[in-house]
Design an enzyme around this catalytic site. Structure first.
Site, mmCIF file in Angstrom:
data_model
loop_
_atom_site.group_PDB
_atom_site.id
_atom_site.type_symbol
_atom_site.label_atom_id
_atom_site.label_comp_id
_atom_site.label_asym_id
_atom_site.label_seq_id
_atom_site.Cartn_x
_atom_site.Cartn_y
_atom_site.Cartn_z
ATOM 1 N N SER A 31 0.866 -1.181 0.000
ATOM 2 C CA SER A 31 0.000 0.000 0.000
ATOM 3 C C SER A 31 0.900 1.227 0.000
ATOM 4 C CB SER A 31 -0.940 0.008 1.205
ATOM 5 O OG SER A 31 -0.229 -0.180 2.388
ATOM 6 N N HIS A 63 -5.646 -1.123 -2.947
ATOM 7 C CA HIS A 63 -4.993 -2.425 -3.184
ATOM 8 C C HIS A 63 -5.629 -3.186 -4.355
ATOM 9 C CE1 HIS A 63 -2.781 -3.147 0.783
ATOM 10 N NE2 HIS A 63 -3.472 -2.068 1.054
ATOM 11 N N ARG A 83 -1.671 -6.878 -2.322
ATOM 12 C CA ARG A 83 -1.203 -7.986 -1.505
ATOM 13 C C ARG A 83 -2.342 -8.553 -0.662
ATOM 14 N NH1 ARG A 83 3.344 -5.405 0.996
ATOM 15 N NH2 ARG A 83 4.902 -6.990 0.772
ATOM 16 N N HIS A 85 -3.442 -10.053 2.977
ATOM 17 C CA HIS A 85 -2.989 -9.859 4.363
ATOM 18 C C HIS A 85 -3.628 -10.856 5.336
ATOM 19 C CE1 HIS A 85 -2.458 -5.835 2.475
ATOM 20 N NE2 HIS A 85 -1.397 -5.750 3.264
ATOM 21 N N TYR A 87 -4.695 -9.982 8.139
ATOM 22 C CA TYR A 87 -5.809 -9.286 8.813
ATOM 23 C C TYR A 87 -7.106 -9.317 8.027
ATOM 24 C CZ TYR A 87 -4.429 -5.140 6.020
ATOM 25 O OH TYR A 87 -4.109 -4.279 5.005
ATOM 26 N N GLU A 88 -7.046 -9.774 6.780
ATOM 27 C CA GLU A 88 -8.285 -9.961 6.019
ATOM 28 C C GLU A 88 -8.890 -11.331 6.328
ATOM 29 O OE1 GLU A 88 -7.676 -8.214 1.742
ATOM 30 O OE2 GLU A 88 -5.725 -8.760 2.548
ATOM 31 N N ALA A 115 4.163 -0.173 3.230
ATOM 32 C CA ALA A 115 4.044 1.079 3.986
ATOM 33 C C ALA A 115 4.038 0.676 5.453
ATOM 34 C CB ALA A 115 2.749 1.791 3.634
ATOM 35 N N MET A 207 2.176 -4.587 8.901
ATOM 36 C CA MET A 207 1.283 -5.753 8.928
ATOM 37 C C MET A 207 1.508 -6.700 7.754
ATOM 38 S SD MET A 207 -2.131 -3.629 9.932
ATOM 39 C CE MET A 207 -2.063 -2.277 11.119
ATOM 40 N N SER A 208 2.698 -6.670 7.186
ATOM 41 C CA SER A 208 2.936 -7.542 6.022
ATOM 42 C C SER A 208 4.383 -7.995 6.011
ATOM 43 C CB SER A 208 2.620 -6.774 4.734
ATOM 44 O OG SER A 208 3.551 -5.717 4.547
ATOM 45 N N ASN A 231 3.785 6.906 8.417
ATOM 46 C CA ASN A 231 3.344 7.567 9.656
ATOM 47 C C ASN A 231 4.361 7.258 10.745
ATOM 48 O OD1 ASN A 231 1.797 4.757 9.414
ATOM 49 N ND2 ASN A 231 2.107 5.165 11.590
ATOM 50 N N HIS A 243 -5.550 5.611 7.944
ATOM 51 C CA HIS A 243 -5.321 5.018 6.629
ATOM 52 C C HIS A 243 -5.193 6.111 5.561
ATOM 53 C CE1 HIS A 243 -5.007 1.777 3.805
ATOM 54 N NE2 HIS A 243 -6.098 2.118 3.144
HETATM 55 I I1 8IG Z 1 1.177 2.182 6.801
HETATM 56 O O1 8IG Z 1 1.842 2.361 12.578
HETATM 57 C C1 8IG Z 1 1.265 1.438 8.529
HETATM 58 N N1 8IG Z 1 1.101 0.151 8.744
HETATM 59 N N2 8IG Z 1 1.196 -2.157 12.743
HETATM 60 N N3 8IG Z 1 1.520 0.125 12.667
HETATM 61 C C2 8IG Z 1 1.289 -1.047 12.050
HETATM 62 N N4 8IG Z 1 1.117 -1.143 10.731
HETATM 63 C C3 8IG Z 1 1.209 -0.025 10.042
HETATM 64 C C4 8IG Z 1 1.466 1.218 10.598
HETATM 65 C C5 8IG Z 1 1.631 1.293 11.995
HETATM 66 N N5 8IG Z 1 1.493 2.128 9.633
#
Ligand code: 8IG
Length: 268
Positions: A31, A63, A83, A85, A87-88, A115, A207-208, A231, A243
């Protein structure tokens, strides 16, 4: 033949029929990296990922799942955007299907982009960071129950190729280096969790990537991991991530990270 390998072979045959074969490298666009594709040069043909065996639909904004073939210098690259994930609700096998498919198509290396949140305060939003290592906090492994070649116990020393990191550091200017903590999400961390991750030695959190890197090493591929800090992590700045902020930082950095990817692909 084990499940993941069988699924990858089927997918590889379908991609071969539609995009050709003899690829050198896979690029996974995370992303915030989708727009970087414009910098990579002439895209040959592309197909929706969901038309290929084993690729589930991706539902995260920004995505759109697709697989493209392109040539950068002498490097024939397969590019996957969109991609899958954890979490999906997808399994580690589904998350790593693209990487295993690329291995079945003959790719010797993979560039995993993402990201992420910056934990190390020396990083800034919009900065690309080369992964030197990772901490897998997902509780999952793509090698569980899978035999691929002979390695039951995959060696992850130098998981992220020192050779590819050197190339990327030469090509990119102001590119950082750091350890990526991979969590399952999709919630962002609490400030206390960020302090814990920092104490563990993590510079980045996302998260990836970690499961794909493990699967790629399992298949004998060279791995390069590049994070775009979109971020600063919760607790380091007021408020915390959103997001929208992630997508915005990705858009602003697309040209820069695209040129970095292109430079690496040309020198593979
Ligand atoms: I873009 O601050 C992105 N993905 N876990 N924490 C986690 N995943 C992220 C973050 C974040 N920023």
């Amino acid at each position: 033949m084990p499940g993941a390998q069988q699924a990858a072979k089927l997918a590889a045959e379908e991609i071969n029929a539609r995009l050709g074969r003899d690829f050198d490298a896979l690029v996974v666009l995370g992303s915030g990296w989708g727009d970087a594709l414009d910098e990579l040069g002439e895209v040959g043909s592309q197909i929706p990922a969901t038309e290929v065996h084993g690729f589930p639909p991706s539902r995260v904004a920004g995505h759109g799942g697709m697989i493209a073939a392109l040539t950068c210098g002498r490097t024939r690259a397969l590019v996957m955007r969109g991609r899958v994930h954890l979490y999906e609700g997808h399994s580690a096998a589904a998350v790593t299907h693209g990487v295993r498919t690329a291995a079945a198509l003959g790719c010797a290396s993979v560039i995993l982009t993402n990201a992420c949140g910056g934990i190390n305060p020396s990083f800034s939003v919009g900065q690309p960071v080369l992964l030197t290592d990772h901490i897998n906090l997902t509780g999952a492994s793509p090698t569980s129950g899978e035999e691929w070649g002979t390695d039951r116990f995959v060696n992850l020393v130098d998981c992220y190729s020192p050779r590819l990191r050197r190339i990327a550091a030469e090509v990119g200017q102001g590119v950082g280096e750091g350890v990526y903590a991979g969590v399952s999400g999709p919630h962002f961390e609490t400030p206390a969790e960020i302090r814990m991750l920092a104490a563990m030695g993590a510079d980045l959190v996302g998260m990836s990537t970690v499961l794909e890197a493990i699967a790629a090493r399992h298949c004998g591929m060279e791995v390069l991991g590049i994070s775009l800090v979109t971020n600063m992590a919760p607790g380091l700045v007021e408020g915390g991530p959103s997001h929208a902020e992630v997508l915005e930082a990705g858009e602003a950095s697309a040209a820069r990270v695209g040129r970095l990817l292109r430079g690496v692909l040309e020198r593979l």
